[in-house]
Every structure is written in C-alpha cells, then in structure tokens.
Design a protein around this motif. Structure first.
Motif, PDB file in Angstrom:
ATOM      1  N   GLY A  99     -16.922 -23.449 -12.053  1.00 41.76           N
ATOM      2  CA  GLY A  99     -17.785 -23.243 -11.536  1.00 41.76           C
ATOM      3  C   GLY A  99     -17.659 -21.654 -12.208  1.00 41.76           C
ATOM      4  N   SER A 100     -18.521 -20.512 -11.171  1.00 47.07           N
ATOM      5  CA  SER A 100     -18.474 -19.085 -12.008  1.00 47.07           C
ATOM      6  C   SER A 100     -18.269 -18.551 -10.757  1.00 47.07           C
ATOM      7  CB  SER A 100     -19.746 -18.945 -13.115  1.00 47.07           C
ATOM      8  OG  SER A 100     -21.184 -19.519 -12.137  1.00 47.07           O
ATOM      9  N   VAL A 101     -17.975 -16.939 -11.194  1.00 48.89           N
ATOM     10  CA  VAL A 101     -18.469 -15.746 -11.153  1.00 48.89           C
ATOM     11  C   VAL A 101     -19.341 -14.469 -11.802  1.00 48.89           C
ATOM     12  CG1 VAL A 101     -17.191 -16.296  -8.309  1.00 48.89           C
ATOM     13  CG2 VAL A 101     -16.014 -14.912 -10.882  1.00 48.89           C
ATOM     14  N   VAL A 102     -19.786 -14.001 -10.852  1.00 50.36           N
ATOM     15  CA  VAL A 102     -20.563 -12.807 -12.114  1.00 50.36           C
ATOM     16  C   VAL A 102     -20.330 -11.744 -10.416  1.00 50.36           C
ATOM     17  CG1 VAL A 102     -22.787 -11.926 -11.979  1.00 50.36           C
ATOM     18  CG2 VAL A 102     -22.652 -14.140 -12.344  1.00 50.36           C
ATOM     19  N   ASP A 103     -20.140 -10.910 -11.128  1.00 51.56           N
ATOM     20  CA  ASP A 103     -19.974  -9.461 -11.141  1.00 51.56           C
ATOM     21  C   ASP A 103     -20.719  -8.504 -11.347  1.00 51.56           C
ATOM     22  OD1 ASP A 103     -19.530  -7.932 -13.344  1.00 51.56           O
ATOM     23  OD2 ASP A 103     -17.742  -7.986 -14.003  1.00 51.56           O
ATOM     24  N   ALA A 104     -20.454  -7.093  -9.871  1.00 48.60           N
ATOM     25  CA  ALA A 104     -21.395  -6.447  -9.967  1.00 48.60           C
ATOM     26  C   ALA A 104     -22.628  -6.044 -11.344  1.00 48.60           C
ATOM     27  CB  ALA A 104     -20.824  -4.654  -9.250  1.00 48.60           C
ATOM     28  N   ASP A 105     -21.564  -5.803 -12.438  1.00 49.43           N
ATOM     29  CA  ASP A 105     -21.664  -5.518 -13.908  1.00 49.43           C
ATOM     30  C   ASP A 105     -22.686  -6.309 -14.409  1.00 49.43           C
ATOM     31  OD1 ASP A 105     -20.745  -2.545 -13.663  1.00 49.43           O
ATOM     32  OD2 ASP A 105     -19.150  -3.297 -14.044  1.00 49.43           O
ATOM     33  N   ARG A 106     -22.550  -7.598 -13.885  1.00 56.69           N
ATOM     34  CA  ARG A 106     -23.334  -8.732 -14.625  1.00 56.69           C
ATOM     35  C   ARG A 106     -22.931  -9.575 -14.895  1.00 56.69           C
ATOM     36  NH1 ARG A 106     -28.779  -5.465 -12.994  1.00 56.69           N
ATOM     37  NH2 ARG A 106     -29.233  -5.764 -11.587  1.00 56.69           N
ATOM     38  N   THR A 107     -21.026  -9.666 -15.116  1.00 55.33           N
ATOM     39  CA  THR A 107     -20.155 -10.482 -15.776  1.00 55.33           C
ATOM     40  C   THR A 107     -20.069 -11.465 -15.685  1.00 55.33           C
ATOM     41  OG1 THR A 107     -19.638  -8.651 -17.232  1.00 55.33           O
ATOM     42  CG2 THR A 107     -18.705 -10.348 -17.278  1.00 55.33           C
ATOM     43  N   GLU A 108     -20.997 -12.771 -15.923  1.00 55.44           N
ATOM     44  CA  GLU A 108     -20.062 -14.420 -15.454  1.00 55.44           C
ATOM     45  C   GLU A 108     -18.847 -14.388 -16.020  1.00 55.44           C
ATOM     46  OE1 GLU A 108     -22.024 -18.103 -15.695  1.00 55.44           O
ATOM     47  OE2 GLU A 108     -23.238 -17.137 -16.475  1.00 55.44           O
ATOM     48  N   LEU A 109     -17.934 -14.721 -15.480  1.00 51.03           N
ATOM     49  CA  LEU A 109     -16.906 -15.292 -15.986  1.00 51.03           C
ATOM     50  C   LEU A 109     -16.706 -16.373 -15.279  1.00 51.03           C
ATOM     51  CD1 LEU A 109     -13.945 -14.132 -16.350  1.00 51.03           C
ATOM     52  CD2 LEU A 109     -13.505 -14.187 -13.622  1.00 51.03           C
ATOM     53  N   PRO A 110     -16.449 -18.229 -16.085  1.00 50.19           N
ATOM     54  CA  PRO A 110     -16.786 -19.448 -15.329  1.00 50.19           C
ATOM     55  C   PRO A 110     -15.067 -19.254 -14.991  1.00 50.19           C
ATOM     56  CG  PRO A 110     -16.189 -18.575 -18.314  1.00 50.19           C
ATOM     57  CD  PRO A 110     -16.863 -17.610 -17.282  1.00 50.19           C
ATOM     58  N   ILE A 111     -15.195 -21.052 -14.396  1.00 46.80           N
ATOM     59  CA  ILE A 111     -13.741 -21.025 -13.433  1.00 46.80           C
ATOM     60  C   ILE A 111     -13.322 -22.430 -13.643  1.00 46.80           C
ATOM     61  CG2 ILE A 111     -12.131 -20.127 -11.399  1.00 46.80           C
ATOM     62  CD1 ILE A 111     -12.883 -17.938 -12.115  1.00 46.80           C
ATOM     63  N   ASN A 112     -12.270 -22.651 -14.135  1.00 48.49           N
ATOM     64  CA  ASN A 112     -11.938 -23.689 -14.911  1.00 48.49           C
ATOM     65  C   ASN A 112     -10.291 -23.502 -13.940  1.00 48.49           C
ATOM     66  OD1 ASN A 112     -11.101 -26.692 -14.537  1.00 48.49           O
ATOM     67  ND2 ASN A 112     -11.771 -26.284 -16.533  1.00 48.49           N
ATOM     68  N   LYS A 113      -9.489 -24.011 -12.511  1.00 48.23           N
ATOM     69  CA  LYS A 113      -8.381 -23.795 -12.459  1.00 48.23           C
ATOM     70  C   LYS A 113      -7.879 -24.878 -11.111  1.00 48.23           C
ATOM     71  CE  LYS A 113      -8.618 -18.831 -12.624  1.00 48.23           C
ATOM     72  NZ  LYS A 113      -7.978 -17.630 -11.841  1.00 48.23           N
ATOM     73  N   THR A 114      -7.125 -25.505 -11.238  1.00 50.66           N
ATOM     74  CA  THR A 114      -5.984 -26.346 -10.675  1.00 50.66           C
ATOM     75  C   THR A 114      -4.848 -25.710 -10.032  1.00 50.66           C
ATOM     76  OG1 THR A 114      -5.086 -27.387 -12.568  1.00 50.66           O
ATOM     77  CG2 THR A 114      -6.892 -28.083 -12.065  1.00 50.66           C
ATOM     78  N   VAL A 115      -4.915 -26.749  -8.907  1.00 52.90           N
ATOM     79  CA  VAL A 115      -3.625 -26.406  -8.319  1.00 52.90           C
ATOM     80  C   VAL A 115      -2.762 -28.200  -8.364  1.00 52.90           C
ATOM     81  CG1 VAL A 115      -4.642 -26.357  -5.640  1.00 52.90           C
ATOM     82  CG2 VAL A 115      -2.238 -25.609  -6.173  1.00 52.90           C
ATOM     83  N   THR A 116      -1.654 -28.143  -8.246  1.00 52.37           N
ATOM     84  CA  THR A 116      -1.250 -29.376  -8.125  1.00 52.37           C
ATOM     85  C   THR A 116       0.249 -29.601  -7.020  1.00 52.37           C
ATOM     86  OG1 THR A 116      -1.331 -30.132 -10.607  1.00 52.37           O
ATOM     87  CG2 THR A 116      -0.078 -31.417  -8.981  1.00 52.37           C
ATOM     88  N   VAL A 117      -0.082 -30.087  -5.758  1.00 51.45           N
ATOM     89  CA  VAL A 117       0.988 -30.424  -4.903  1.00 51.45           C
ATOM     90  C   VAL A 117       1.964 -31.537  -5.318  1.00 51.45           C
ATOM     91  CG1 VAL A 117       1.590 -30.061  -2.460  1.00 51.45           C
ATOM     92  CG2 VAL A 117       0.188 -28.612  -3.476  1.00 51.45           C
ATOM     93  N   THR A 118       3.205 -31.857  -5.348  1.00 50.63           N
ATOM     94  CA  THR A 118       3.764 -32.788  -5.555  1.00 50.63           C
ATOM     95  C   THR A 118       4.156 -33.832  -4.138  1.00 50.63           C
ATOM     96  OG1 THR A 118       4.817 -32.485  -7.146  1.00 50.63           O
ATOM     97  CG2 THR A 118       6.246 -34.746  -6.356  1.00 50.63           C
ATOM     98  N   VAL A 119       4.195 -34.778  -3.467  1.00 56.69           N
ATOM     99  CA  VAL A 119       4.409 -35.288  -1.980  1.00 56.69           C
ATOM    100  C   VAL A 119       5.354 -36.374  -2.364  1.00 56.69           C
ATOM    101  CG1 VAL A 119       3.418 -35.942  -0.332  1.00 56.69           C
ATOM    102  CG2 VAL A 119       1.661 -34.560  -1.692  1.00 56.69           C
TER     103      VAL A 119
END
Length: 134
Positions: free
Chosen positions: A102-122
């Motif tokens: 998704g995305s986050v926008v800071d107080a200066d109205r700068t948008e930062l796209p987010i695409n992060k993953t975490v993998t757990v081995t079971v």
C-alpha cells in the motif's frame, strides 16, 4: 516454558524499540513488518508486527492465513504511529510469507509506496531418539 517467556520478552522489546524509533523528530512516513521468530517448529507461536507512521496510510497485510488493514487518518496533518499484531498459523510445516503493501503519506504530503514481505520457516518437530541401553 522458559522459551515462551524469552519470546515474549523479545516481542515486547521489539515493540518498545519500534515506538522509540518512531518518536524521532523526522516527518518521514514509514512502514515496517517483522516477525517475532523466523525459524520455528510446528505449533510454536509467531507474532507478525506491522508498524506504520504517517498522517495517512492505506496498508494491506495478507498471506499465510493473515488478512488485515493498517489505516491512519490524521485530521490535523501530523504523523501518527500505529502498531498492529497478527498471530501466524504454524500448524503445518513450510515457508509462510506475509506481505505488507500500500502506501503511507507523511505530514509534508510525500507519498511512500510500501511493498515488504516477511518469511517464516516452519519445520516439523524432530523427535530425539534415546539410545537403547544394553
């Protein structure tokens, strides 16, 4: 039992560190995803933690039985922090991947796209065989 306490202490430490880091003077938006453990046996507890910072966020958490949203809407245009936790299903062996997008926008109205993953081995619990006495 000691293992459970150790994991809980690690989880709470990660949350406190995340809160401290988000209290910086920076106006930059950010979002992170992490796991309390990355290699576990079947049935062990794993907590996925999502930390978002900004004045507006529209983030989706999905994968391996987890589904959720992390939304921030700051009416006074100041950065806010939000932490969400999810319990990962570790009832079966394999690699479990959870994505934050998704995305986050800071107080200066700068948008930062987010695409992060975490993998757990079971992994399957390995039984230790005792030697046979003769």
């Amino acid at each position: 039992m000691k293992k459970v306490y150790k994991k809980l202490i690690i989880l709470f430490s990660m949350i406190i560190i995340g809160i401290i880091l988000n209290c910086s003077a920076s106006n930059a938006a950010s979002a992170t995803i992490s796991a309390s453990s990355y290699n576990v046996n079947v049935g062990e507890n794993v907590i996925i933690t999502v930390n978002a910072n900004g004045c507006l966020s529209e983030l989706t958490v999905s994968g391996s039985g987890i589904s959720g949203r992390v939304d921030i809407l700051s009416t006074d245009l100041t950065n806010q922090s939000k932490i969400e936790t999810y319990k990962l299903d570790t009832s079966t062996a394999g690699k479990k991947t959870v994505t934050l997008s998704g995305s986050v926008v800071d107080a200066d109205r700068t948008e930062l796209p987010i695409n992060k993953t975490v993998t757990v081995t079971v992994e399957e619990t390995k039984e230790v065989q005792k030697p046979v006495e003769t």
